[in-house]
Design an enzyme around this catalytic site. Structure first.
Site, PDB file in Angstrom:
ATOM      1  N   ASP A  52       0.837  -1.200   0.000  1.00  0.00           N
ATOM      2  CA  ASP A  52       0.000   0.000   0.000  1.00  0.00           C
ATOM      3  C   ASP A  52       0.871   1.248   0.000  1.00  0.00           C
ATOM      4  OD1 ASP A  52      -2.885   1.131   0.570  1.00  0.00           O
ATOM      5  OD2 ASP A  52      -1.500   2.229   1.873  1.00  0.00           O
ATOM      6  N   TYR A  57       3.090   9.597  -0.082  1.00  0.00           N
ATOM      7  CA  TYR A  57       4.116   8.958   0.764  1.00  0.00           C
ATOM      8  C   TYR A  57       5.519   9.206   0.192  1.00  0.00           C
ATOM      9  CZ  TYR A  57       0.078   6.325   2.542  1.00  0.00           C
ATOM     10  OH  TYR A  57      -1.144   5.965   3.051  1.00  0.00           O
ATOM     11  N   LYS A  82      -2.520   5.838  -4.474  1.00  0.00           N
ATOM     12  CA  LYS A  82      -3.636   6.761  -4.186  1.00  0.00           C
ATOM     13  C   LYS A  82      -3.382   8.120  -4.813  1.00  0.00           C
ATOM     14  CE  LYS A  82      -3.795   4.594   0.385  1.00  0.00           C
ATOM     15  NZ  LYS A  82      -2.390   4.495   0.824  1.00  0.00           N
ATOM     16  N   HIS A 115      -7.372   9.373  -2.512  1.00  0.00           N
ATOM     17  CA  HIS A 115      -6.806   9.292  -1.155  1.00  0.00           C
ATOM     18  C   HIS A 115      -7.722   9.918  -0.101  1.00  0.00           C
ATOM     19  CE1 HIS A 115      -2.668   9.180   1.056  1.00  0.00           C
ATOM     20  NE2 HIS A 115      -3.658   8.940   1.899  1.00  0.00           N
TER      21      HIS A 115
END
Ligand SMILES: NC(=O)C1=CN([C@@H]2O[C@H](COP(=O)(O)OP(=O)(O)OC[C@H]3O[C@@H](n4cnc5c(N)ncnc54)[C@H](OP(=O)(O)O)[C@@H]3O)[C@@H](O)[C@H]2O)C=CC1
Ligand SMILES: O=C(O)C(=O)[C@@H](O)[C@H](O)C(=O)CO
Length: 283
Positions: A52, A57, A82, A115
């Site tokens: 994930d 990120y 996302k 997201h």
């Protein structure tokens, strides 16, 4: 912490679009640089197949590098990313996804999510149309959302006739979201849990968790992750430690009793932070 957990063969669930998703995944938030690549490689070696990540990120390159470095075939992996708030919109979501694929070094994502809904921006329906187009173009196999409320899900479905196969939401024993899990089940949405371990901020010492751990001869983290499976939640715990990664995935050979599940669910007290999707926005 036990270091005797075995490498797990993780079972899969069927999503409503016919794809299969592993029943537990590896969260990768904050896994960056060479240490991040090493942590993801060790997760794959320990049995994880669902990885994930997210544009926000800033580690899609690390995830791609770990996939390239691992002996496991790409088609055995299930890669989720996302779309961030700043990329909402039909064309923007398509461009964002092409950039994600380039960073990952992949030709397609197994699952791609919006997201956060960012309601003040007012573009999550257009973004959803972008994901439908991406699925039609074959760049994404399955499409879903994250941090969507029941009403927002209904709005997407009413506008497009396409139901997300996944809604990834905050979910742990302090915030069990049982009403949302039940609603998801009625419309064919798989619930995925973020921060499933409450980021190890005191949850493991709670009596119903410690008592169940003792009764089953497992660690409290395993009890929490097994609780997720029992309530219909698919957890994506993050650990950068190979030992804890293996421990977290080793939850498929014991069951909690209904009384244990209820006692753990009764720990409910609310969200970890004030991240209500009606007001919290991330760009
Ligand atoms: N869609 C969204 O909006 C969001 C999605 N996410 C996703 O969900 C994933 C998981 O959530 P996250 O917020 O990271 O929190 P988690 O609940 O997964 O907790 C992670 C923390 O728990 C520690 N930990 C992991 N396993 C154990 C264990 N067995 N015993 C003790 N401590 C342990 C980790 O430390 P260590 O690494 O040292 O083991 C880390 O500090 C994220 O990584 C991300 O992929 C997260 C937040 C929001
Ligand atoms: O990890 C995620 O997916 C997030 O959305 C994070 O930004 C999360 O909300 C967070 O930890 C912010 O501090």
């Amino acid at each position: 912490m036990s270091t005797s957990a075995r490498d797990s063969v993780i079972p899969t669930l069927d999503l409503d679009d016919g794809a299969s998703i592993p029943q537990i995944g590896l969260g990768t938030y904050a896994m960056r640089d060479a240490a991040g690549v090493d942590a993801i490689v060790s997760g794959i070696a320990g049995g994880y197949r669902l990885l994930d990540t997210a544009v926000n990120y800033e580690n899609e390159r690390e995830v791609g590098q770990a996939i390239a470095d691992s002996p496991v075939e790409r088609d055995e992996l299930f890669v989720t990313s996302k779309i961030p708030g700043r990329h909402h919109g039909f064309e923007e979501s398509i461009a964002s996804t092409e950039e994600s694929l380039a960073r990952l070094g992949l030709e397609r994502l197994d699952l791609h999510l919006i997201h956060w809904p960012n309601p003040s921006v007012g573009k999550y329906v257009d973004t959803w149309r972008g994901l439908i187009e991406l699925r039609e173009r074959g760049l994404v196999t399955s499409i879903g959302v994250s941090n969507f409320t029941e009403e927002m899900l209904q709005e997407l479905i009413a506008a497009t006739g396409v139901t997300p196969v996944v809604n990834q939401v905050e979910l742990h024993p302090y915030f069990p979201q049982s009403k949302l899990i039940d609603f998801h089940a009625t419309i064919g949405v798989q619930t995925v849990a973020w921060s499933p371990l409450y980021r190890d901020q005191g949850l493991f010492a709670e009596a119903p968790i410690a008592e169940a751990a003792s009764a089953h001869g497992v660690e409290p983290a395993q009890v929490v992750l097994r609780w997720h499976l029992e309530v219909g939640s698919l957890p994506i715990p993050k650990s950068a430690s190979p030992d804890r990664q293996r421990l977290n995935a080793d939850i498929f050979d014991f069951n909690l009793t209904p009384a244990e599940v209820d006692a753990i669910s009764a720990l409910e007290r609310g969200r970890m932070k004030d991240r209500d999707p009606l007001t919290h926005e991330e760009m």
